[in-house]
Design a protein around this motif. Structure first.
Motif, mmCIF file in Angstrom:
data_model
loop_
_atom_site.group_PDB
_atom_site.id
_atom_site.type_symbol
_atom_site.label_atom_id
_atom_site.label_comp_id
_atom_site.label_asym_id
_atom_site.label_seq_id
_atom_site.Cartn_x
_atom_site.Cartn_y
_atom_site.Cartn_z
ATOM 1 N N ARG A 72 0.819 -1.217 0.000
ATOM 2 C CA ARG A 72 0.000 0.000 0.000
ATOM 3 C C ARG A 72 0.850 1.264 0.000
ATOM 4 O O ARG A 72 0.468 2.265 -0.564
ATOM 5 C CB ARG A 72 -0.947 0.010 1.213
ATOM 6 N N TYR A 125 -2.254 2.079 -5.455
ATOM 7 C CA TYR A 125 -3.712 2.069 -5.487
ATOM 8 C C TYR A 125 -4.231 0.932 -6.364
ATOM 9 O O TYR A 125 -3.597 0.555 -7.345
ATOM 10 C CB TYR A 125 -4.251 3.370 -6.086
ATOM 11 N N SER A 129 -9.464 1.326 -4.208
ATOM 12 C CA SER A 129 -8.767 2.221 -3.276
ATOM 13 C C SER A 129 -9.202 3.660 -3.462
ATOM 14 O O SER A 129 -9.609 4.060 -4.555
ATOM 15 C CB SER A 129 -7.246 2.141 -3.501
ATOM 16 N N ASP A 272 -4.563 -0.985 4.981
ATOM 17 C CA ASP A 272 -5.446 -0.322 4.037
ATOM 18 C C ASP A 272 -5.154 1.156 3.895
ATOM 19 O O ASP A 272 -5.826 1.859 3.156
ATOM 20 C CB ASP A 272 -6.914 -0.485 4.472
ATOM 21 N N CYS A 274 -3.195 4.515 2.747
ATOM 22 C CA CYS A 274 -2.409 4.899 1.574
ATOM 23 C C CYS A 274 -1.694 6.212 1.764
ATOM 24 O O CYS A 274 -0.997 6.658 0.888
ATOM 25 C CB CYS A 274 -3.327 5.010 0.354
#
Length: 288
Positions: A72, A125, A129, A272, A274
């Motif tokens: 990520r 991504y 996302s 999860d 970013c």
């Protein structure tokens, strides 16, 4: 102060940066989100552990994800502390020389001579996302621009105002596009609500189809990718987008303030996430 540069890369050059983001930059001593959940020996060669699985990968969502597909974010140079939202002098590794050269050349072309690439956050991504609204304000020197490079699938980018409530301007970001946030725009709110398939209707944008010229200038930092390496990268990019944001953390001669009670280690958010100030939210394909 906001500068948008539609893909300025020469044919084949994007392939180099994609390969670096997938094969080289995730290597130690750089830091990635998988370090939170896996022992160091399991994250030393994400490329080697993933490439065969990626090449064989079909379109089924039920297939297990490779480690590269679970990537990520990666941090470079001064490593961002996701808990304190700060950088520190004692958590730093060498910044990649090729990426520093690219960033400093782009900054100079936009009028920012002397820009120093000191920290990088690479975001990886997928179609499910997104990146919530945030401001990049943790760098100690806001007089220097923030550079953003995008590769792979497209996205919607929202550029807002100084307050979260201000209505944003929406724009497309396609493979190879560069954004420079400087001056007034340096501290504006922004977000990436959606990643979208390549608008050309093909698996990959046509700008990624062309190989690198065999006649490279002397001293070029861009290197040829093997056909095998590009096959892995191309497979990855069919459902993904890579974004590199490069920052100068300190002004010339500036030092970090004295810190107490911290060990400088980068404590990062969940897999999860970013970005430093927001989480990549899962959403249904038909929602924005």
């Amino acid at each position: 102060g906001f500068i948008f540069i539609p893909n300025p890369f020469l044919p084949g050059c994007q392939r180099h940066w994609v390969k670096q983001c997938l094969k080289l930059y995730p290597e130690k001593p750089n830091v990635c989100n998988l370090d939170l959940h896996m022992p160091p020996e399991k994250t030393t060669d994400l490329w080697g552990q993933s490439k065969e699985q990626l090449k064989r990968k079909g379109s089924s969502k039920r297939e297990p994800k490779s480690l590269l597909e679970k990537l990520r974010w990666v941090t470079l140079g001064y490593h961002y502390n996701w808990d304190t939202k700060k950088y520190s002098a004692n958590h730093h590794t060498p910044f990649p020389s090729d990426l520093a050269f690219l960033s400093e050349q782009v900054a100079a072309a936009c009028g920012f001579r002397g820009f120093q690439a000191q920290a990088g956050i690479l975001n990886y991504y997928h179609f499910d996302s997104s990146l919530g609204i945030h401001v990049d304000e943790s760098e100690l020197d806001h007089s220097r621009p923030l550079l953003s490079f995008s590769f792979g699938q497209s996205s919607i980018f929202l550029l807002g105002g100084l307050k979260r409530e201000e209505a944003p301007t929406a724009m497309f970001m396609h493979s190879g596009d560069i954004m420079v946030m400087s001056g007034f725009s340096r501290l504006l709110y922004h977000a990436v609500p959606r990643v979208l398939p390549n608008p050309e209707g093909t698996a990959l944008p046509s700008c990624l189809d062309q190989p690198l010229s065999s006649d490279l200038p002397v001293g070029s930092v861009v290197e040829h990718s093997s056909d095998e390496d590009w096959q892995v990268c191309a497979k990855y990019l069919q459902s993904s987008r890579i974004n590199m944001t490069i920052r100068q953390v300190l002004a010339e001669g500036q030092k970090f303030p004295e810190e107490s009670g911290t060990n400088g280690k980068s404590q990062a958010p969940s897999e999860d996430s970013c970005h430093e100030n927001s989480k990549a939210k899962r959403h249904k394909p038909n929602t924005v």
